[in-house]
Design a protein around this motif. Structure first.
Motif, short mmCIF file in Angstrom:
data_model
loop_
_atom_site.label_atom_id
_atom_site.label_comp_id
_atom_site.label_asym_id
_atom_site.label_seq_id
_atom_site.Cartn_x
_atom_site.Cartn_y
_atom_site.Cartn_z
N GLY A 114 10.20 38.73 -71.47
CA GLY A 114 11.55 38.54 -70.80
C GLY A 114 12.33 39.86 -70.52
N ARG A 115 11.76 41.19 -70.04
CA ARG A 115 12.58 42.24 -70.04
C ARG A 115 11.94 42.92 -68.77
NH1 ARG A 115 8.87 45.92 -71.27
NH2 ARG A 115 7.50 45.25 -72.95
N TYR A 116 11.17 42.01 -67.74
CA TYR A 116 10.86 42.75 -66.57
C TYR A 116 11.88 43.23 -65.45
CZ TYR A 116 8.51 42.48 -61.85
OH TYR A 116 7.98 42.86 -60.44
N ASP A 117 11.59 44.59 -65.20
CA ASP A 117 12.61 45.32 -64.09
C ASP A 117 11.90 46.23 -63.80
OD1 ASP A 117 12.09 47.13 -66.22
OD2 ASP A 117 14.19 46.95 -66.95
N TYR A 118 12.46 47.07 -62.65
CA TYR A 118 11.99 47.78 -61.85
C TYR A 118 10.96 49.26 -62.57
CZ TYR A 118 11.78 51.91 -58.62
OH TYR A 118 11.33 52.99 -58.11
N PRO A 119 11.66 49.71 -63.84
CA PRO A 119 10.94 50.44 -64.62
C PRO A 119 9.49 50.29 -65.33
CG PRO A 119 13.49 50.88 -65.18
CD PRO A 119 13.04 49.35 -64.31
N SER A 120 9.56 48.77 -65.53
CA SER A 120 8.43 48.21 -66.10
C SER A 120 7.57 47.97 -64.89
CB SER A 120 8.68 47.15 -67.02
OG SER A 120 9.05 45.88 -66.27
N TYR A 121 7.92 47.42 -63.79
CA TYR A 121 7.19 47.10 -62.84
C TYR A 121 6.30 48.32 -62.29
CZ TYR A 121 5.77 45.70 -58.04
OH TYR A 121 5.10 45.40 -56.69
N THR A 122 7.00 49.61 -62.17
CA THR A 122 6.53 50.66 -61.76
C THR A 122 5.87 51.76 -63.02
OG1 THR A 122 8.66 51.53 -61.79
CG2 THR A 122 7.85 50.87 -59.64
N ALA A 123 5.80 51.03 -64.11
CA ALA A 123 5.13 51.66 -65.11
C ALA A 123 5.79 53.12 -65.58
CB ALA A 123 3.70 51.74 -65.08
N LEU A 124 6.92 53.20 -65.34
CA LEU A 124 7.70 54.47 -65.53
C LEU A 124 7.44 55.35 -66.75
CD1 LEU A 124 10.68 54.27 -63.06
CD2 LEU A 124 8.47 54.82 -62.61
N SER A 125 7.45 54.38 -67.89
CA SER A 125 7.19 54.89 -69.19
C SER A 125 6.07 55.53 -69.25
CB SER A 125 7.46 53.73 -70.16
OG SER A 125 6.61 52.82 -70.10
N LEU A 126 5.02 54.97 -68.60
CA LEU A 126 3.99 55.77 -68.80
C LEU A 126 3.63 57.03 -68.03
CD1 LEU A 126 1.21 52.56 -68.50
CD2 LEU A 126 2.25 53.72 -70.59
N LEU A 127 4.11 56.98 -66.94
CA LEU A 127 4.22 58.33 -65.91
C LEU A 127 5.10 59.39 -66.37
CD1 LEU A 127 4.03 56.28 -62.66
CD2 LEU A 127 2.25 57.52 -63.82
N THR A 128 6.41 59.01 -67.03
CA THR A 128 7.40 60.04 -67.50
C THR A 128 6.81 61.19 -68.63
OG1 THR A 128 9.07 58.27 -67.53
CG2 THR A 128 9.44 60.39 -68.59
N ARG A 129 7.14 62.21 -67.97
CA ARG A 129 6.82 63.41 -69.05
C ARG A 129 7.91 63.93 -69.67
NH1 ARG A 129 2.67 67.59 -65.83
NH2 ARG A 129 1.23 66.22 -65.27
N PRO A 130 7.90 64.54 -70.75
CA PRO A 130 9.19 65.10 -71.55
C PRO A 130 9.79 65.99 -70.80
CG PRO A 130 6.99 65.27 -72.96
CD PRO A 130 6.62 64.99 -71.53
N ALA A 131 11.20 65.95 -70.86
CA ALA A 131 12.02 66.73 -70.08
C ALA A 131 11.93 67.98 -70.24
CB ALA A 131 13.48 66.14 -70.25
N THR A 132 12.08 69.01 -69.10
CA THR A 132 12.17 70.48 -69.31
C THR A 132 13.67 71.07 -68.74
OG1 THR A 132 10.87 72.30 -68.69
CG2 THR A 132 10.68 70.62 -67.40
N THR A 133 13.68 72.14 -69.38
CA THR A 133 15.08 72.93 -68.65
C THR A 133 14.55 73.89 -67.56
OG1 THR A 133 14.92 74.30 -70.39
CG2 THR A 133 16.61 72.44 -70.81
N ASP A 134 13.18 74.01 -67.67
CA ASP A 134 12.61 75.08 -66.50
C ASP A 134 12.60 74.35 -65.25
OD1 ASP A 134 10.98 76.58 -64.92
OD2 ASP A 134 9.79 77.45 -66.58
N TRP A 135 13.03 74.50 -64.19
CA TRP A 135 13.11 73.85 -63.00
C TRP A 135 11.66 74.14 -62.40
CZ3 TRP A 135 12.44 75.58 -58.21
CH2 TRP A 135 12.71 77.03 -57.92
N ARG A 136 11.15 75.33 -62.54
CA ARG A 136 9.89 75.54 -61.81
C ARG A 136 8.77 74.69 -62.48
NH1 ARG A 136 12.36 80.27 -61.37
NH2 ARG A 136 12.48 81.27 -59.24
N ALA A 137 8.91 74.72 -63.77
CA ALA A 137 7.93 73.70 -64.61
C ALA A 137 8.07 72.20 -64.14
CB ALA A 137 8.20 73.97 -66.14
N ALA A 138 9.34 71.84 -64.04
CA ALA A 138 9.54 70.56 -63.52
C ALA A 138 8.92 70.38 -62.17
CB ALA A 138 11.20 70.29 -63.29
#
Length: 450
Positions: A114-138
């Motif tokens: 019962g928590r289907y939404d855009y982030p779950s539909y697009t599986a963003l939790s699987l594709l997300t990488r740890p945040a970085t402060t280095d913009w070139r690395a990003a």
């Protein structure tokens, strides 16, 4: 004759496993319950053959039991799911088998929970990488993920023309449509490939002269051949269509490509704010220009999305109710780092749909425009440097306005006056925000709509 009538007949893929077969393999797996040995391929093959919306209750219940039994699950009872609203979950990485499996099952079970939404539909939790402060690395992370996503899409599209297409294969495209899709995907891939891939895979001069002419099949094969087993698993796990029509695969991969681009744009703008705070406006202007350049490179994604046939979209969108791009935390993060949104916009569904982002804005997150204007007020920004920063902001504004207008025209074509899929207004909402600006003039701030 409609495109449905002129499309080639669907070619049956290899026989997909039925639910009884999947349940049997899950039972065998559960005897040892080794995450690395989980039958991902079998489950995903079955899911894509029927659509996630149509998975049976007995299969969903079994998957929920498996999730609840995983070490470290937040709750010990089935059906609990995740409802914390967080935008990223850095622990979900292919290298951590248990955490990745849990994240994967969270996506499979989003409707069940019962928590289907855009982030779950697009599986963003699987594709997300740890945040970085280095913009070139990003940017490199964005380029690498984008190349994988679009290479996989090229592979899927071209496979549709063979005798063994992959699921979902309903309403398959004809060869001319596949060729157009591949060319548009390659146009987005080429700039990223020139930055991220070994020299020689893409001819820089040829790509500059005629974008999109790099042979798509070869480029996709080069990208996918270099993918690690973990990346290949992530690619497969992140496509969970709700129905059985071919074009939904295109829809998902395009949305995911936009989201990985927004992630970079937000990281670069956050770095620009820091440079301004350190009184380094020239570097901040370079970062804003880098964001404008990558957004411009991504514009053909809308042309790619426009090849989706409206009659296909109108069928599978019935099963995406509750998921809308208005729930994109990545886009709102990018937007709210440019300048603080108006009170009307913060009170609208645009931001109430992303409460974590809204909270940070309300708590006073610094922005490019706000920090820049503070420097002017404190007489710490020379006129020539202010002009350079203004020019960069104008370039980003111009590309973003093209982005919004193209999005609006595409929505008109695809859904007309129908409401959006996330309980939103759809086209009327997009029309209403066309006049909004990333960097509004001070006397326009209060006039911006939600």
């Amino acid at each position: 004759m409609s495109s449905v009538e002129s499309a080639p007949a669907a070619l049956a893929p290899a026989a997909s496993p039925g639910v009884a077969t999947v349940l049997n393999h899950l039972g065998t797996w559960a005897e040892a319950a080794e995450p690395a040995a989980f039958p991902y391929d079998m489950l995903l093959t079955h899911l894509r053959s029927v659509g996630k919306h149509f998975l049976t209750d007995d299969l969903l219940t079994r998957l929920d039991e498996i999730r609840a039994a995983l070490p470290g699950h937040p709750e010990s009872t089935p059906g609990s799911g995740r409802q914390d609203g967080t935008e990223t979950r850095d622990g979900i990485r292919p290298q951590d088998g248990t955490a990745f499996l849990r994240g994967f099952l969270d996506v499979v079970l989003d409707k069940y929970d019962g928590r289907y939404d855009y982030p779950s539909y697009t599986a963003l939790s699987l594709l997300t990488r740890p945040a970085t402060t280095d913009w070139r690395a990003a940017r490199r992370a964005r380029d690498e993920v984008l190349l994988l996503l679009l290479a996989d899409l090229v592979r899927f599209e071209q496979r549709a023309l063979t005798g063994t297409p992959d699921d979902p294969h309903g309403m398959p495209p004809e060869s001319r449509l596949v060729a157009k899709r591949v060319r548009l995907a390659v146009r987005v891939m080429e700039p990223a490939a020139l930055r991220a891939l070994p020299e020689g895979i893409v001819d820089a001069a040829a790509a500059a002269a005629v974008p999109g002419r790099t042979p798509g099949g070869r480029l996709a094969a080069d990208v996918l051949r270099a993918a690690s087993p973990a990346q290949s698993l992530l690619l497969s796990a992140s496509v969970q269509p709700v129905y059985v029509l071919h074009d939904e695969y295109l829809f998902l991969r395009t949305l995911q490509s936009f989201e990985t681009t927004f992630t970079f744009m937000a990281a670069a703008l956050a770095a620009a704010v820091r440079r301004l705070d350190e009184n380094r406006p020239g570097e901040a202007a370079d970062l804003v220009d880098a964001v404008a350049a990558v957004l411009k490179e991504s514009l053909p994604l809308f042309s790619l999305l426009a090849t989706m046939r409206p009659e296909a979209f109108r069928v599978f969108r019935d099963f995406t109710e509750g998921a809308s791009a208005i729930q994109s935390a990545g886009y709102k993060t990018f937007e709210s780092l440019c300048s603080t949104p108006s009170l009307a916009r913060l009170a609208s569904a645009a931001y109430t749909s992303v409460p974590a982002v809204r909270e940070r804005v309300v708590n006073g997150r610094p922005t490019v425009q706000g920090t820049w204007h503070d420097l002017i007020a404190e007489r710490r920004l020379p006129a020539e440097e202010a002009a350079v920063l203004q020019a960069a902001a104008d370039r980003l504004e111009g590309v973003h306005q093209r982005w919004k207008q193209t999005h609006y025209r595409l929505a008109v074509r695809m859904i007309g006056e129908r409401s959006g899929t996330g309980y939103t207004q759809g086209v009327p909402y997009l029309a209403a925000v066309l006049e909004n600006r990333l960097f509004p003039a001070p006397d326009r701030q209060g006039a911006l709509v939600g």
